[in-house]
Design a protein around this motif. Structure first.
Motif, PDB file in Angstrom:
ATOM      1  N   THR A  42      44.097 -26.403 -53.210  1.00  0.00           N
ATOM      2  CA  THR A  42      44.273 -25.049 -52.695  1.00  0.00           C
ATOM      3  C   THR A  42      45.605 -24.448 -53.138  1.00  0.00           C
ATOM      4  O   THR A  42      45.693 -23.246 -53.400  1.00  0.00           O
ATOM      5  CB  THR A  42      44.163 -25.041 -51.162  1.00  0.00           C
ATOM      6  N   GLU A  43      46.648 -25.288 -53.251  1.00  0.00           N
ATOM      7  CA  GLU A  43      47.943 -24.745 -53.673  1.00  0.00           C
ATOM      8  C   GLU A  43      47.882 -24.211 -55.101  1.00  0.00           C
ATOM      9  O   GLU A  43      48.605 -23.265 -55.454  1.00  0.00           O
ATOM     10  CB  GLU A  43      49.057 -25.782 -53.539  1.00  0.00           C
ATOM     11  N   ARG A  54      46.336 -20.760 -54.857  1.00  0.00           N
ATOM     12  CA  ARG A  54      47.334 -19.788 -54.387  1.00  0.00           C
ATOM     13  C   ARG A  54      48.280 -19.396 -55.528  1.00  0.00           C
ATOM     14  O   ARG A  54      48.668 -18.235 -55.643  1.00  0.00           O
ATOM     15  CB  ARG A  54      48.131 -20.368 -53.225  1.00  0.00           C
ATOM     16  N   PHE A  76      46.619 -16.736 -57.650  1.00  0.00           N
ATOM     17  CA  PHE A  76      46.653 -15.424 -56.999  1.00  0.00           C
ATOM     18  C   PHE A  76      48.077 -14.853 -56.977  1.00  0.00           C
ATOM     19  O   PHE A  76      48.267 -13.647 -57.141  1.00  0.00           O
ATOM     20  CB  PHE A  76      46.080 -15.512 -55.579  1.00  0.00           C
ATOM     21  N   ASP A  77      49.070 -15.714 -56.783  1.00  0.00           N
ATOM     22  CA  ASP A  77      50.455 -15.240 -56.792  1.00  0.00           C
ATOM     23  C   ASP A  77      50.801 -14.598 -58.131  1.00  0.00           C
ATOM     24  O   ASP A  77      51.500 -13.582 -58.179  1.00  0.00           O
ATOM     25  CB  ASP A  77      51.415 -16.402 -56.512  1.00  0.00           C
ATOM     26  N   ILE A  90      38.021 -19.031 -58.973  1.00  0.00           N
ATOM     27  CA  ILE A  90      39.313 -18.523 -58.507  1.00  0.00           C
ATOM     28  C   ILE A  90      39.897 -17.543 -59.518  1.00  0.00           C
ATOM     29  O   ILE A  90      40.445 -16.501 -59.140  1.00  0.00           O
ATOM     30  CB  ILE A  90      40.277 -19.692 -58.233  1.00  0.00           C
ATOM     31  N   SER A 102      40.656 -13.624 -58.655  1.00  0.00           N
ATOM     32  CA  SER A 102      41.986 -13.020 -58.776  1.00  0.00           C
ATOM     33  C   SER A 102      41.940 -11.764 -59.636  1.00  0.00           C
ATOM     34  O   SER A 102      42.590 -10.753 -59.322  1.00  0.00           O
ATOM     35  CB  SER A 102      42.985 -14.028 -59.356  1.00  0.00           C
TER      36      SER A 102
END
Length: 267
Positions: free
Chosen positions: A91-92, A95, A98-99, A141, A145
């Motif tokens: 999951t990190e 993220r 997306f960041d 993912i 994004s």
């Protein structure tokens, strides 16, 4: 009249192609990289900027404004790829994508909008992806994004239109760049339930990139957007079938479209 243009992620790939082409056209181009090197190899200014660090964004924008007193165009190109089954991917890492792809692009937009409002003019061109129009297996993912950035661009364009600013998307398909080397690849775990299908898809992705279009096509498309008085909100640059797949998604029942995708990816 030459434009003052800021391009994120310009040290390689599509970003470098766009920066080089626009500089050749006589524009004043500032390309960015987290760690700018070999300035002498570029025909544009290469400066430091990390889309995850707002202080570096502010410094880069201030540098451009100090030298040029204006900023006409932002090309939000910096991005990060990711592959892997949703269940297997940390999951990190999701993220982090997306960041970079979503919040990073927003960070840079927020930094340039005050100057563009002051000028009462400007264009922001967000580089998304044809993959952002659909959920692709083992690239969910990344698709999400880029799809999120497409939607935020639509909203922002309406918010800033009264200030003479245009915010648009340009969605590339597969291009012959080094993007595969920069992706986060979830490992093909020996005990994964997705091992066979994931490996087949990794091989397909690499083949598609290796046989992709010349990034110059993206550079030319960006140049046309810059010189358009009334640009569209969505642009797609890719092969016929890549662009046609978006049309098919609108026309076909969901289950039919999903079956086409699964057949294409040999699942």
């Amino acid at each position: 009249m030459s434009k003052v243009i800021l391009i994120t992620g310009a040290s390689s790939g599509i970003g470098k192609a766009i920066a080089t082409f626009l500089a050749e056209k006589g524009n004043i181009v500032y390309g960015t990289s987290r760690n700018p090197k070999n300035q002498e190899k570029h025909n544009f200014n290469l400066i430091a900027l990390d889309v995850l660090k707002e202080d570096t964004i502010a410094t880069a924008v201030a540098l451009v404004l100090k030298k040029e007193n204006r900023l006409d165009v932002l090309v939000n190109n910096a991005g990060m790829g990711i592959t892997g089954a949703i269940e297997d991917t940390p999951t990190e890492k999701m993220r982090a994508v997306f960041d970079t792809n979503f919040f990073g692009a927003i960070n840079v937009m927020k930094a340039v909008l005050p100057q563009m409002r002051k000028q009462k003019s400007g264009k922001i061109i967000n580089v998304t992806s044809i993959a952002g129009y659909m959920g692709l297996p083992f690239r969910g993912i990344y698709s999400a994004s880029k799809g999120a950035l497409e939607t935020v661009t639509e909203a922002t364009n309406m918010e800033v239109k009264n200030f003479g600013i245009h915010v648009v998307n340009i969605a590339p398909g597969d291009f012959a760049t080094n993007i595969a080397a920069g992706r986060y690849h979830t490992p093909v775990f020996e005990n994964s339930a997705y091992k066979e299908n994931y490996q087949k898809n990794l091989d397909l992705m690499d083949a598609h990139v290796n046989s992709g279009m010349n990034p110059l096509a993206m550079a030319k498309a960006v140049d046309k957007i810059i010189h358009s008085q009334n640009p569209k909100i969505h642009y797609k640059v890719g092969g016929f079938m890549e662009k046609f797949s978006i049309v098919l998604k609108r026309l076909l029942p969901d289950t039919w479209y999903q079956k086409l995708l699964m057949n294409h990816y040999k699942m």
